[in-house]
Design a protein around this motif. Sequence first.
Motif, PDB file in Angstrom:
ATOM      1  N   GLY A 300      25.025 -94.581  35.631  1.00  0.00           N
ATOM      2  CA  GLY A 300      26.128 -93.161  35.811  1.00  0.00           C
ATOM      3  C   GLY A 300      25.749 -92.166  35.070  1.00  0.00           C
ATOM      4  N   ARG A 301      24.108 -91.752  35.278  1.00  0.00           N
ATOM      5  CA  ARG A 301      23.700 -90.474  34.469  1.00  0.00           C
ATOM      6  C   ARG A 301      24.581 -89.567  35.432  1.00  0.00           C
ATOM      7  NH1 ARG A 301      17.500 -89.265  35.104  1.00  0.00           N
ATOM      8  NH2 ARG A 301      17.788 -87.203  35.102  1.00  0.00           N
ATOM      9  N   LEU A 302      25.066 -88.520  35.062  1.00  0.00           N
ATOM     10  CA  LEU A 302      25.208 -87.749  35.610  1.00  0.00           C
ATOM     11  C   LEU A 302      24.590 -86.205  36.143  1.00  0.00           C
ATOM     12  CD1 LEU A 302      28.199 -85.987  33.662  1.00  0.00           C
ATOM     13  CD2 LEU A 302      28.579 -86.907  35.989  1.00  0.00           C
ATOM     14  N   VAL A 303      24.142 -85.786  37.329  1.00  0.00           N
ATOM     15  CA  VAL A 303      23.429 -85.475  38.085  1.00  0.00           C
ATOM     16  C   VAL A 303      24.035 -84.798  39.535  1.00  0.00           C
ATOM     17  CG1 VAL A 303      20.969 -87.341  37.907  1.00  0.00           C
ATOM     18  CG2 VAL A 303      22.205 -87.676  39.495  1.00  0.00           C
ATOM     19  N   ALA A 304      23.222 -83.890  39.440  1.00  0.00           N
ATOM     20  CA  ALA A 304      23.600 -82.590  40.188  1.00  0.00           C
ATOM     21  C   ALA A 304      21.877 -82.246  41.211  1.00  0.00           C
ATOM     22  CB  ALA A 304      23.969 -81.365  40.004  1.00  0.00           C
ATOM     23  N   PHE A 305      22.059 -82.836  42.829  1.00  0.00           N
ATOM     24  CA  PHE A 305      21.049 -82.835  44.058  1.00  0.00           C
ATOM     25  C   PHE A 305      20.451 -81.538  44.308  1.00  0.00           C
ATOM     26  CE2 PHE A 305      22.275 -87.552  43.681  1.00  0.00           C
ATOM     27  CZ  PHE A 305      21.254 -88.271  42.509  1.00  0.00           C
ATOM     28  N   GLU A 306      19.533 -80.900  43.792  1.00  0.00           N
ATOM     29  CA  GLU A 306      19.426 -79.362  44.881  1.00  0.00           C
ATOM     30  C   GLU A 306      18.470 -79.958  45.847  1.00  0.00           C
ATOM     31  OE1 GLU A 306      17.929 -76.241  43.243  1.00  0.00           O
ATOM     32  OE2 GLU A 306      18.479 -76.876  40.905  1.00  0.00           O
ATOM     33  N   HIS A 307      19.015 -80.849  46.701  1.00  0.00           N
ATOM     34  CA  HIS A 307      18.267 -81.261  48.698  1.00  0.00           C
ATOM     35  C   HIS A 307      19.237 -81.442  49.462  1.00  0.00           C
ATOM     36  CE1 HIS A 307      15.708 -82.051  45.017  1.00  0.00           C
ATOM     37  NE2 HIS A 307      16.229 -83.209  44.775  1.00  0.00           N
ATOM     38  N   TRP A 308      18.619 -80.698  50.474  1.00  0.00           N
ATOM     39  CA  TRP A 308      19.493 -80.546  51.645  1.00  0.00           C
ATOM     40  C   TRP A 308      19.884 -82.263  52.066  1.00  0.00           C
ATOM     41  CZ3 TRP A 308      19.671 -82.103  56.574  1.00  0.00           C
ATOM     42  CH2 TRP A 308      20.048 -81.522  57.967  1.00  0.00           C
ATOM     43  N   GLY A 309      19.503 -83.180  52.710  1.00  0.00           N
ATOM     44  CA  GLY A 309      20.393 -84.861  52.538  1.00  0.00           C
ATOM     45  C   GLY A 309      21.215 -84.802  51.736  1.00  0.00           C
ATOM     46  N   ASN A 310      20.978 -84.032  50.133  1.00  0.00           N
ATOM     47  CA  ASN A 310      22.303 -84.672  49.585  1.00  0.00           C
ATOM     48  C   ASN A 310      23.635 -83.875  49.969  1.00  0.00           C
ATOM     49  OD1 ASN A 310      23.993 -85.536  47.629  1.00  0.00           O
ATOM     50  ND2 ASN A 310      24.107 -83.132  46.590  1.00  0.00           N
ATOM     51  N   ALA A 311      23.231 -82.907  50.339  1.00  0.00           N
ATOM     52  CA  ALA A 311      24.208 -81.576  50.294  1.00  0.00           C
ATOM     53  C   ALA A 311      25.036 -81.762  52.330  1.00  0.00           C
ATOM     54  CB  ALA A 311      23.759 -80.312  51.198  1.00  0.00           C
ATOM     55  N   VAL A 312      24.695 -82.345  53.132  1.00  0.00           N
ATOM     56  CA  VAL A 312      25.106 -83.034  53.990  1.00  0.00           C
ATOM     57  C   VAL A 312      25.788 -84.780  53.508  1.00  0.00           C
ATOM     58  CG1 VAL A 312      24.815 -83.953  56.447  1.00  0.00           C
ATOM     59  CG2 VAL A 312      23.624 -81.580  55.160  1.00  0.00           C
ATOM     60  N   ALA A 313      25.069 -85.088  52.861  1.00  0.00           N
ATOM     61  CA  ALA A 313      26.079 -86.524  52.485  1.00  0.00           C
ATOM     62  C   ALA A 313      27.078 -86.307  51.822  1.00  0.00           C
ATOM     63  CB  ALA A 313      24.854 -87.696  52.198  1.00  0.00           C
ATOM     64  N   GLN A 314      26.800 -85.628  50.825  1.00  0.00           N
ATOM     65  CA  GLN A 314      28.026 -85.799  50.259  1.00  0.00           C
ATOM     66  C   GLN A 314      29.279 -84.524  50.436  1.00  0.00           C
ATOM     67  OE1 GLN A 314      27.150 -83.426  46.189  1.00  0.00           O
ATOM     68  NE2 GLN A 314      27.919 -85.139  45.069  1.00  0.00           N
ATOM     69  N   ALA A 315      28.900 -84.317  51.303  1.00  0.00           N
ATOM     70  CA  ALA A 315      29.810 -83.202  51.895  1.00  0.00           C
ATOM     71  C   ALA A 315      30.574 -83.531  53.118  1.00  0.00           C
ATOM     72  CB  ALA A 315      29.090 -82.151  52.925  1.00  0.00           C
ATOM     73  N   GLY A 316      29.608 -84.788  53.726  1.00  0.00           N
ATOM     74  CA  GLY A 316      30.766 -85.636  54.331  1.00  0.00           C
ATOM     75  C   GLY A 316      31.130 -86.511  53.892  1.00  0.00           C
ATOM     76  N   HIS A 317      30.802 -86.892  52.451  1.00  0.00           N
ATOM     77  CA  HIS A 317      31.729 -88.177  52.034  1.00  0.00           C
ATOM     78  C   HIS A 317      33.079 -87.428  50.979  1.00  0.00           C
ATOM     79  CE1 HIS A 317      32.200 -92.020  50.064  1.00  0.00           C
ATOM     80  NE2 HIS A 317      33.194 -91.573  48.600  1.00  0.00           N
ATOM     81  N   ALA A 318      32.829 -85.998  50.530  1.00  0.00           N
ATOM     82  CA  ALA A 318      33.569 -85.405  49.622  1.00  0.00           C
ATOM     83  C   ALA A 318      34.734 -85.466  50.972  1.00  0.00           C
ATOM     84  CB  ALA A 318      33.198 -84.117  48.814  1.00  0.00           C
ATOM     85  N   ALA A 319      34.427 -85.082  52.329  1.00  0.00           N
ATOM     86  CA  ALA A 319      35.701 -84.746  53.311  1.00  0.00           C
ATOM     87  C   ALA A 319      36.627 -85.243  53.674  1.00  0.00           C
ATOM     88  CB  ALA A 319      35.173 -83.705  54.611  1.00  0.00           C
ATOM     89  N   ARG A 320      35.900 -87.255  53.928  1.00  0.00           N
ATOM     90  CA  ARG A 320      36.337 -88.437  53.679  1.00  0.00           C
ATOM     91  C   ARG A 320      37.173 -88.333  53.081  1.00  0.00           C
ATOM     92  NH1 ARG A 320      37.985 -92.566  51.270  1.00  0.00           N
ATOM     93  NH2 ARG A 320      38.520 -94.304  53.116  1.00  0.00           N
ATOM     94  N   ASN A 321      37.070 -88.273  51.691  1.00  0.00           N
ATOM     95  CA  ASN A 321      37.832 -88.924  50.368  1.00  0.00           C
ATOM     96  C   ASN A 321      39.230 -87.531  50.377  1.00  0.00           C
ATOM     97  OD1 ASN A 321      37.136 -90.891  49.382  1.00  0.00           O
ATOM     98  ND2 ASN A 321      35.850 -90.502  47.765  1.00  0.00           N
ATOM     99  N   MET A 322      38.894 -86.557  50.971  1.00  0.00           N
ATOM    100  CA  MET A 322      39.499 -85.490  50.507  1.00  0.00           C
ATOM    101  C   MET A 322      40.838 -86.037  51.675  1.00  0.00           C
ATOM    102  SD  MET A 322      38.131 -81.984  50.866  1.00  0.00           S
ATOM    103  CE  MET A 322      39.183 -80.121  50.155  1.00  0.00           C
ATOM    104  N   LEU A 323      41.354 -86.628  53.228  1.00  0.00           N
ATOM    105  CA  LEU A 323      41.638 -86.795  53.757  1.00  0.00           C
ATOM    106  C   LEU A 323      42.155 -88.219  53.728  1.00  0.00           C
ATOM    107  CD1 LEU A 323      39.868 -85.689  56.755  1.00  0.00           C
ATOM    108  CD2 LEU A 323      41.632 -83.958  55.801  1.00  0.00           C
ATOM    109  N   ALA A 324      42.022 -88.915  52.379  1.00  0.00           N
ATOM    110  CA  ALA A 324      42.307 -90.529  51.774  1.00  0.00           C
ATOM    111  C   ALA A 324      43.391 -90.290  51.270  1.00  0.00           C
ATOM    112  CB  ALA A 324      41.058 -90.934  51.735  1.00  0.00           C
TER     113      ALA A 324
END
Length: 431
Positions: A300-324
């Motif tokens: 559960g450590r708080l982390v902010a990732f500066e990586h390409w793959g995370n930006a894509v995956a997390q953006a898609g996940h956040a969008a999914r939750n925004m619509l849920a």
Amino acid sequence: MSPDEPGIVVVGASLAGLRGAEALRRGGYAGPLTLVGDEPHAPYDRPPLSKHVLAGELRPDATALPHLADLDATWRLGQPAVGLDRSARVLRLADGVELRYEKLLIATGAQARPWPVTDGSGPLPSGIHTLRSRDDAAALRIALAAGPKRVLIVGGGLIGCEAASCCRDLGLAVTLADPNPTPLARILGSLIGSVIVSCMNTAGVDFRPGTHVEAFEADASGRVCRARLKDGAAIETDCVIVALGATRDTSWLAEAGLNADAGGLTCDSACRALDSEGRPAPGLYAAGDVARCPSPFYGGRLVAFEHWGNAVAQAGHAARNMLANDDDQRAYRHLPSFWSSQFGINIKGVGLADGADAVAVVQGSRASRRFLAVYGREGRAIAAISFDQARWLPAYAERIEAGAAFPPILGATDQSIKDFGAPDFPEPRSR
């Protein structure tokens, strides 16, 4: 819904912002959609900036990201966000425009950490560069093409190492000054970082470990001519690249009552932004470099990732939750990964190695610069890194996600665990 009604606003028109907006459309959102960006450019890819753009192999304006969905969106580029009124659900832009929103996706990313200027020291000399944006890369490419006598790079992280590699490919004299004992010491430890030192020596980079740059001096024309070091020595240079990492772009949230600082915007596991009391802020989500979320793979450590793959995956996940619905907010589970090309070697990594108490080279050897190493902490595998040896990396990623013992794979093809020791991370920075 009419265009004048509040819809979804995405703040940040880079990789995470673009992919998040596309995920909203693919998820069925048909209402008003606005993307806000602080740069005048359409979303572009950043990894080529420190490689192909600096080398002159790719024009800065040829780095545009492809659009993978029909957005039917309003774009407001070149106008950074300057404030957020959560109670009124209004986003304020630098040009005075106020945008109402129903929900907000914060994807403002990060900014290059500038050289610290102390009061009374005056402006910095010309010829000092950072490398984060398309404009940064364009300006630095012009400076390198002019043939500086010596490029000084301050900082041995990924950007500093990639820039050093590119400069040597261009035939330029390069000095890399790093306060740590090896490059990449904070993310890989000095045991593995020593391989980068070997690569730099072969390439002709003047690597200066344990070196602290204190100030820059200018010639009569106001251009940088040398760097003064903490030990009293100096390095002659007419072109400087400051590669001191990044700070998250959260200053515009200072009065919004959110848990945000230079380290990121704190979110819960569903990518919902948290207020100063630790509660999810209604309608606010975050993704990409700016989002500081709990990792299920690291307690559960708080982390902010500066990586390409995370930006894509997390953006898609956040969008999914925004619509849920509120009762259908799913936790984000992503094992961070990164890659880097430097000095003729393709480096790939999965997981977070910092904090490891052991590392084992399980295939290949450091001497050959072709190997795969696994990091462990308290008997559990937490990360893996490959130097031109990525075949087994996905298998180790699966074991890391499963919390397998360290090292997690034994008896694999061509495996020979001969190199085992402490990763040797530098002491944490003082705050």
